[in-house]
Design an enzyme around this catalytic site. Structure first.
Site, PDB file in Angstrom:
ATOM      1  N   ASN A  91       0.801  -1.229   0.000  1.00  0.00           N
ATOM      2  CA  ASN A  91       0.000   0.000   0.000  1.00  0.00           C
ATOM      3  C   ASN A  91       0.833   1.278   0.000  1.00  0.00           C
ATOM      4  OD1 ASN A  91      -2.437   1.755   0.916  1.00  0.00           O
ATOM      5  ND2 ASN A  91      -0.934   1.998   2.560  1.00  0.00           N
ATOM      6  N   TYR A 154       2.444   9.548 -11.431  1.00  0.00           N
ATOM      7  CA  TYR A 154       1.522   8.871 -10.504  1.00  0.00           C
ATOM      8  C   TYR A 154       0.597   7.884 -11.240  1.00  0.00           C
ATOM      9  CZ  TYR A 154      -1.728   8.138  -6.637  1.00  0.00           C
ATOM     10  OH  TYR A 154      -2.511   7.554  -5.672  1.00  0.00           O
ATOM     11  N   LYS A 158       0.402   3.653 -11.192  1.00  0.00           N
ATOM     12  CA  LYS A 158      -0.793   2.886 -10.814  1.00  0.00           C
ATOM     13  C   LYS A 158      -1.278   1.993 -11.959  1.00  0.00           C
ATOM     14  CE  LYS A 158      -0.917   4.394  -6.574  1.00  0.00           C
ATOM     15  NZ  LYS A 158      -0.599   3.509  -5.436  1.00  0.00           N
TER      16      LYS A 158
END
Ligand code: NAD
Length: 247
Positions: A91, A154, A158
């Site tokens: 995470n 970013y 992901k």
């Protein structure tokens, strides 16, 4: 309880979504190793969790997530102490908002090291320690659907997390290891607190049909579902928890 005596590791467990996942796992009977970036923050989080959950089995670890040997050594501490490794939540992550013209090599390296290499190393160590059966849950993001208008690093990271998740679900499934991701929408943590109010109110909020930002505690319930036998036939899934955000 859904996770009784399961041994779990949560990276980025010191605050925000990871902290809420740790609390939700403890409430369901799991033993949790909280991975932080530094010894001090990991131990501080564990001390706070111990106050709220005095009976809980907890430990603090602080691997360098970009370094596989360091991740292996830290995960081994949990397996050695509790005799198994059932659930790994990869995470820990950072975001970026830089315009593309302002990016430097250092910025590319920073996001790749934590958000991509960190997840890969967590999956690798998890796979090595789990043997037959287990559950890996990676943290993706709503930006892994449509990207975002600046801070390309970013969404890039992901999209990579989704690729790792879907591919490893296919590769590790034969050993009974399920691999899934949770893709949170805008969730009220330090990461979002750092955004300008104008971005939050004028750009993000209007894109959320449920009309509000998510809370870490409600995102955490998706991790409980994916870690438990309630999702025993779910693997390779990217579970969006974002109030139907359209961006
Ligand atoms: P946060 O900033 O509150 O927490 C980030 C966590 O990552 C912290 O525990 C921190 O210690 C850890 N971390 C940061 N840098 C690290 C490093 N170099 N090494 C090890 N650990 C490090 O953020 P959050 O919102 O709780 O984010 C958690 C995850 O959720 C991230 O992967 C983030 O991309 C993702 N996410 C968050 C949101 C949101 O709106 N908050 C939305 C989508 C996805």
């Amino acid at each position: 309880m859904l996770l009784e005596n399961k041994v779990a590791i949560v990276t980025g467990g010191t605050r925000g979504i990871g902290y809420a996942v740790t609390e939700a796992f403890l409430a369901e009977g799991a033993k949790v190793a909280v991975a932080g970036s530094r010894q001090e923050s990991a131990e501080r989080a564990v001390a706070a969790l111990r106050e709220a959950h005095p009976e809980a089995a907890l430990m603090a670890i602080w691997p360098d997530l970009a370094n596989l040997e360091s991740v292996r050594a830290a995960f081994a501490q949990a397996k050695d102490a509790w005799g198994a490794l059932d659930v790994v939540v990869n995470n820990a992550g950072m975001s970026q908002a830089l315009p593309f013209d302002a990016y430097t090599q250092k910025d590319f390296d920073a996001i790749l090291d934590l958000n991509v290499k960190g997840v890969l190393n967590g999956c690798k160590a998890a796979s090595e320690f789990m043997g037959q059966g287990g559950c890996i849950i990676n943290t993706s993001s709503m930006v892994s659907r449509n990207g975002q208008p600046s801070g390309v690093g970013y969404p890039m990271s992901k999209f990579a997390v989704n690729g790792i998740t879907i591919s490893l679900a296919r590769e590790l499934g034969r050993r009974g290891i399920r691999v899934n991701a949770v893709a949170p929408g805008v969730t009220e943590t330090d990461m979002v607190a750092a955004l300008p109010d104008q971005v939050k109110e004028q750009m993000l909020l209007p894109a959320i049909p449920l009309g509000r930002f998510g809370q870490p505690e409600e995102v955490a319930q998706a991790y409980v579902f994916l870690a438990s036998s309630m999702s025993s036939y779910v693997s390779g899934e990217i579970l969006h928890v974002d109030g139907a955000t359209i961006m």
